[in-house]
Design a protein around this motif. Sequence first.
Motif, PDB file in Angstrom:
ATOM      1  N   THR A  59      50.100 -27.291  53.066  1.00 51.45           N
ATOM      2  CA  THR A  59      49.770 -27.465  54.487  1.00 51.45           C
ATOM      3  C   THR A  59      50.982 -26.985  55.286  1.00 51.45           C
ATOM      4  O   THR A  59      51.999 -26.569  54.713  1.00 51.45           O
ATOM      5  N   GLN A  60      50.888 -27.075  56.604  1.00 43.65           N
ATOM      6  CA  GLN A  60      52.013 -26.658  57.441  1.00 43.65           C
ATOM      7  C   GLN A  60      53.241 -27.547  57.237  1.00 43.65           C
ATOM      8  O   GLN A  60      54.336 -27.218  57.675  1.00 43.65           O
ATOM      9  N   TYR A  61      53.045 -28.682  56.518  1.00 42.11           N
ATOM     10  CA  TYR A  61      54.164 -29.598  56.291  1.00 42.11           C
ATOM     11  C   TYR A  61      54.757 -29.439  54.887  1.00 42.11           C
ATOM     12  O   TYR A  61      55.632 -30.195  54.486  1.00 42.11           O
ATOM     13  N   SER A  62      54.274 -28.429  54.165  1.00 44.60           N
ATOM     14  CA  SER A  62      54.696 -28.281  52.769  1.00 44.60           C
ATOM     15  C   SER A  62      55.976 -27.478  52.632  1.00 44.60           C
ATOM     16  O   SER A  62      56.288 -26.618  53.462  1.00 44.60           O
ATOM     17  N   ASP A  63      56.680 -27.753  51.549  1.00 47.26           N
ATOM     18  CA  ASP A  63      57.877 -26.989  51.201  1.00 47.26           C
ATOM     19  C   ASP A  63      57.445 -25.734  50.447  1.00 47.26           C
ATOM     20  O   ASP A  63      56.811 -25.826  49.385  1.00 47.26           O
TER      21      ASP A  63
ATOM     22  N   TYR B 171      50.751 -40.311  54.176  1.00 47.95           N
ATOM     23  CA  TYR B 171      50.905 -38.929  54.638  1.00 47.95           C
ATOM     24  C   TYR B 171      50.781 -38.855  56.158  1.00 47.95           C
ATOM     25  O   TYR B 171      51.533 -38.135  56.825  1.00 47.95           O
TER      26      TYR B 171
ATOM     27  N   LYS C 259      53.925 -40.320  57.748  1.00 45.07           N
ATOM     28  CA  LYS C 259      55.093 -39.460  57.524  1.00 45.07           C
ATOM     29  C   LYS C 259      55.095 -38.262  58.466  1.00 45.07           C
ATOM     30  O   LYS C 259      56.143 -37.854  58.985  1.00 45.07           O
ATOM     31  N   ASN C 260      53.903 -37.710  58.710  1.00 44.41           N
ATOM     32  CA  ASN C 260      53.801 -36.498  59.516  1.00 44.41           C
ATOM     33  C   ASN C 260      53.210 -36.754  60.906  1.00 44.41           C
ATOM     34  O   ASN C 260      52.839 -35.816  61.614  1.00 44.41           O
TER      35      ASN C 260
ATOM     36  N   HIS D  23      50.394 -37.548  48.543  1.00 47.64           N
ATOM     37  CA  HIS D  23      50.049 -36.128  48.510  1.00 47.64           C
ATOM     38  C   HIS D  23      48.602 -35.874  48.096  1.00 47.64           C
ATOM     39  O   HIS D  23      48.231 -34.736  47.823  1.00 47.64           O
TER      40      HIS D  23
END
Length: 468
Positions: free
Chosen positions: A109-113, A171, A174-175, A224
């Motif tokens: 997602t846009q929040y992934s490393d 999740y 956190k975001n 996750h």
Amino acid sequence: MKFLNRIFKSIVSLKKRTAIIGGLFLVISTFLITARLTQNELQKVLSNVQKDLNSLVTIELDYEKLLQSMYSGGLQADKDVLNKELIEKIEHSSYVKDFSVSAATQLFTQYSDRTPKHKDKVPGGIIEPSNEIEIYDSNDPELAKYQLEIIEGELSDDTKEAYPILVSKKYAEKNNLSVGDSLNLDFNSGFEEEKETLKKDGIITGIYELATNNPRPYKENEEHLFFSTRSVLKEVKELQFGDNTPLMAGFDKVKVSLNDPMDTQKFLNELDANNNKYQQVAFKSSYDQYKTIQSMIADFSSILNFIQLFLILFALIVIGLIMLLSLRERKYEVGLLLSLGETKYKIVMQMFLEVFIVLVVSFGISFALSTAVIAPQASEIINEQMQSSMKELSEENGPSMPRGENYVEDESTKLKTDVSVTRTSFKNSVVASSILFLLLAGITCITTILPSLKIVKKSPKEILSNNE
């Protein structure tokens, strides 16, 4: 009183005949009681197993067989796909009450490393997706792979423009996300240098929290772990693999709840489960174990039925022969009794009661011996045989390859009944033994009264003058 004294004197004086008949009754009664009590307990075990039989059937890829086929070069891409066709068969089956499907794919997602890893080993490195998306389509804990509580919103499939996604509370916190927020879904994975664009716009339609009784690997991955619908996962797999869809790109598992567990075999026949198309698919249910137990009990019962039938026929023939020979030798006694004015009825009753009293004493000893000693030993031997067979079956169907620490075994289709014969209660023992006693009394009646009637129907003169 004189009549009874005469009976007891005959029993005592005819020691040889009394001993033979008494011993015969003792042996036959002991084996008949033991067989009947054991058989009743076996039927009780089968009844308990049938009560414990659940209606669940799991249909999943057999990864052990897939690996074996892969190693042997016999893996065929057109077989074993748990696809839409199979789901439609299940959905339209009259035997099915409810079902759920499991499948998973990884995503960013846009929040992934997106930092490439293992650059020192692989040129360009490997990108490992940080999230996993699974199907969640049943609120029934027995059918659902995960047990969760939807805190806010729901998992909806109303819109075709956006992929509905259920995210965890962890999740979302956190975001800083909430229901209605968009989520950029990227299903790319693998080598960074070979990356292709596989992106979809998703929307958060609900927030969930896993129940505490979920297995450790599920709880550890809760932050996750996303959920979506069956149609979304199917489309994603098609996007990822295109026309060359491998076996593992279909659904991973289908869990079915039937209306009646006794219809399991009919349901599997309807799916054509034995077809070559499903060589690497495992169809599991508690009905398989039930059929195995039923077969074992049927085998034991057949042996016990044969023993009982043989003993009854043996008793009928042997006691009949003994009484026939005994009465031949007592013709003179019968003739004298008739001459002295004794009624035919009393003479016939005397012959019957002499054997019947021996039967009562022998049967009493047999009952005590069977219920206290022999039946428990027979049950122990049968239990050992059954437990051995169940262990062999478990080892045969058990995993042959090692499992990783994150493997979660599904035990919902395993029977939890204790498959062992227990000691029959005194009340049930008396009831079962009473039936056998009446049967032996009937044999005694036939084998004594019929030959006696044949003699007493003649006159005393005919009997005494007969030299046979």
